[in-house]
Design an enzyme around this catalytic site. Structure first.
Site, mmCIF file in Angstrom:
data_model
loop_
_atom_site.group_PDB
_atom_site.id
_atom_site.type_symbol
_atom_site.label_atom_id
_atom_site.label_comp_id
_atom_site.label_asym_id
_atom_site.label_seq_id
_atom_site.Cartn_x
_atom_site.Cartn_y
_atom_site.Cartn_z
ATOM 1 N N ASP A 1 -0.239 -0.551 5.772
ATOM 2 C CA ASP A 1 -1.263 -1.084 5.393
ATOM 3 C C ASP A 1 -2.436 -0.431 5.873
ATOM 4 O O ASP A 1 -2.422 -0.552 6.937
ATOM 5 C CB ASP A 1 -0.835 -2.548 5.808
ATOM 6 C CG ASP A 1 -1.578 -3.599 4.663
ATOM 7 O OD1 ASP A 1 -2.079 -3.255 3.575
ATOM 8 O OD2 ASP A 1 -2.145 -4.578 5.303
ATOM 9 N N LYS B 1 -6.238 -0.767 6.295
ATOM 10 C CA LYS B 1 -7.368 -1.389 6.366
ATOM 11 C C LYS B 1 -8.645 -0.597 6.546
ATOM 12 O O LYS B 1 -8.533 0.327 7.417
ATOM 13 C CB LYS B 1 -7.035 -2.601 7.688
ATOM 14 C CG LYS B 1 -5.790 -3.280 7.062
ATOM 15 C CD LYS B 1 -5.984 -4.395 5.916
ATOM 16 C CE LYS B 1 -4.978 -5.032 5.626
ATOM 17 N NZ LYS B 1 -5.004 -5.862 4.356
ATOM 18 N N ASP C 1 0.775 -1.246 -0.041
ATOM 19 C CA ASP C 1 0.180 0.060 -0.145
ATOM 20 C C ASP C 1 0.854 1.422 0.183
ATOM 21 O O ASP C 1 0.695 2.220 -0.869
ATOM 22 C CB ASP C 1 -0.867 0.075 1.219
ATOM 23 C CG ASP C 1 -2.043 -1.142 1.230
ATOM 24 O OD1 ASP C 1 -2.083 -1.407 -0.143
ATOM 25 O OD2 ASP C 1 -2.591 -1.072 2.110
#
Length: 340
Positions: free
Chosen positions: A259, A261, A246
């Site tokens: 990352d 989420k 990412d």
């Protein structure tokens, strides 16, 4: 007639020396009075005592052994003998075996000792963005999905069946499709923020699909700087797996694989993110062993953003924690290769 007997008893009680009343008071004279004045005892036949028919000689020793002990005659040894006689010899208690610490067969360090970092980085300030190419190599996501533990598989399947029961098969398919679309839009909005170093576009901020997520991560974005990679493909040249990272940027001064989420439920601790730490560790290892990146990473960050706009939970992974999850990732990767 009863009245007459009572008067006679009163007269006798006044005469001194009467044998009936020479019994001390402490020896309970009331039963005698009751026997003397009770008419019903004289009028009814005496019932036979069933205990008189018992062979007293036969049970004499048993009665004596019971009445002669003030405490129980049983000891732990006699109880054990009795249990063995009734139920058989019990299995010996064994303490639960400690989980065997497995080590990867083909261990490779998280940090690449042979990678040379240039003194001066690339002149371009733009983050690295390498498109993901279709290859025969397994992706990080695929490896984790196919090596999920039986317990996690059980809970995932139970959640799926519950959602299908509530939404129906078509409704569940639409629900998962929307979740995937929200994730894509959220990542695209973050990319536009990092590339322009400005806030998201007006259209993105007003999009109800992702507006809550963007509001959720605002306090985290303030601590993110020096973005080095965005939505970029990584490949571990030695272990032969790939993935799409990412973001690689500094978080509070530490270079991290970040990352992003999304979640509808709070995940306040790292353990609530399930296999996400393994995913981050896999990306870190791939970057460090990928010649396309002239830097190495030793930390990770998992940011859980919420649809309702509540503050996101950032879960920082220091080098020690990343190394721990790197070893777990290597085991999962070996398991995948053994199955395939």
């Amino acid at each position: 007639m009863l009245l007459g007997r009572m008067k006679l008893l009163q007269l006798l009680s006044r005469k001194p020396g009467n044998l009936l009343f020479q019994v001390p008071f402490c020896q309970k004279q009331f039963p005698y009075l009751c026997l003397a004045t009770s008419a019903c005892l004289y009028s009814k036949k005496k019932k036979p005592n069933s205990y008189e028919q018992v062979d007293q000689e036969k049970y004499k020793n048993l009665v004596y052994s019971v009445t002669s002990y003030k405490t129980s005659a049983q000891t732990p040894e006699t109880i054990l003998e009795e249990d063995n006689l009734l139920y058989g010899t019990p299995d010996k208690h064994r303490p639960p075996a400690k989980a065997e610490t497995r080590t990867p067969k083909n261990w490779i360090p998280l940090i690449n000792p042979n990678k040379r970092i240039p003194l001066l980085n690339s002149d371009s300030n733009l983050p690295v963005k390498i498109p993901l190419q279709k290859q025969k190599l397994p992706s990080v996501t695929r490896v984790l999905q196919q090596t999920v533990s039986p317990q996690q598989a059980f809970y995932l399947e139970r959640w799926k069946q519950k959602m299908i029961l509530e939404l129906g098969q078509d409704g569940f398919a639409e629900y998962t499709k929307n979740l995937f679309l929200q994730g894509e839009l959220f990542h695209a909005a973050l990319e536009s923020i990092f590339l322009s170093e400005e806030m998201a576009t007006k259209e993105q901020r007003e999009d109800v699909t992702i507006s809550g997520y963007l509001a959720s991560v605002q306090h985290v974005l303030q601590d993110v700087s020096e973005v080095k990679a965005l939505e970029s493909a990584v490949q571990h040249e030695a272990l032969q797996y790939l993935g799409l990272v990412d973001c690689v940027a500094k978080y509070r001064g530490q270079l991290c694989v970040i990352d992003w989420k999304t979640s509808e439920k709070p995940k306040p601790s790292l353990k609530n993110t399930f296999d996400n730490p393994l995913q981050v560790a896999a990306y870190i290892g791939a970057i460090n062993h990928d010649a396309n990146y002239d830097f190495q990473v030793s930390c990770g960050l998992i940011v859980v953003a919420y649809k309702n706009g509540s503050p996101a939970h950032p879960h920082f992974m220091d080098p020690n924690l990343c190394s721990k999850y790197w070893d777990k990732w290597l085991l999962r990767l070996e398991e995948y290769k053994d199955r395939n």
